[in-house]
Design an enzyme around this catalytic site. Sequence first.
Site, short mmCIF file in Angstrom:
data_model
loop_
_atom_site.label_atom_id
_atom_site.label_comp_id
_atom_site.label_asym_id
_atom_site.label_seq_id
_atom_site.Cartn_x
_atom_site.Cartn_y
_atom_site.Cartn_z
N SER A 122 0.83 -1.20 0.00
CA SER A 122 0.00 0.00 0.00
C SER A 122 0.87 1.25 0.00
CB SER A 122 -0.96 -0.06 1.19
OG SER A 122 -2.01 0.88 1.06
N ASP A 176 -10.06 -4.96 -4.07
CA ASP A 176 -9.48 -3.90 -3.25
C ASP A 176 -10.30 -2.62 -3.39
OD1 ASP A 176 -7.85 -2.00 -1.97
OD2 ASP A 176 -6.01 -2.94 -2.68
N HIS A 207 -7.96 -5.55 0.22
CA HIS A 207 -6.70 -4.84 0.44
C HIS A 207 -5.88 -5.62 1.47
CE1 HIS A 207 -4.21 -1.31 -0.03
NE2 HIS A 207 -4.18 -1.08 1.27
#
Length: 225
Positions: A122, A176, A207
């Site tokens: 991320s 996600d 995610h």
Amino acid sequence: MSTNPNTGIECVVVETGPNPSGCVIWLHGLGADGYDFVPIVKELEQLGLPTTRFVFPHAPKIPVSINGCYVMRAWYDIRNVDLQRQEDEAGVRQSQATLEGLIEDQIALGFTANQIALAGFSQGGAIVYQTGVRTAHKLAGLIALSTYLPCESSLNTEMNTVNIDTPVLAAHGEQDNIVLMERGEKAVELLREKGFAVQWHTYPMAHSVCGEEVVEIAEFLKKVL
């Protein structure tokens, strides 16, 4: 726990055995810390990874705008849900400098740049992209998980071709809703257009990281380290 002399950043350091032949610097996501990915080391070991040093830095604690300015660990501020509107370019660049310092610290400890891989999830993956395509260090590989490419507008003028053939593993969850898969796909397309060697994998997940993805990461690291 160790503190990086170049940056003052605290890191969790895990070695899978004596005299590691490679090093992975792994950056966590927003609101997590360096311990977040420590458990993955044992999984990678079981999948045949050679003796490796893992460096898991803690991001600094800063107020994050999108979370009501709540103070949490973050590599840069997030000001808008689409991630690139009102982008915190100064924060991204500061974390890029931090990661450069972490690379240089490992080189000072005896690794060559081409024994060092960068990995990130991320926000951490965004900093891996930001640094990996700009650094003058010829690295072993880049792993960008559930992430996107920051500072796109400066890529043409700032990219360094030293890592143009450095293997890149990019992976994303198809469900996600934090960093949309389209953003991950766009990053891969842009980097491939510039000539970077990017592998792209998607998984039926949100995610997060899944077991199949860990297997792919292990295979990638076994090849590049």
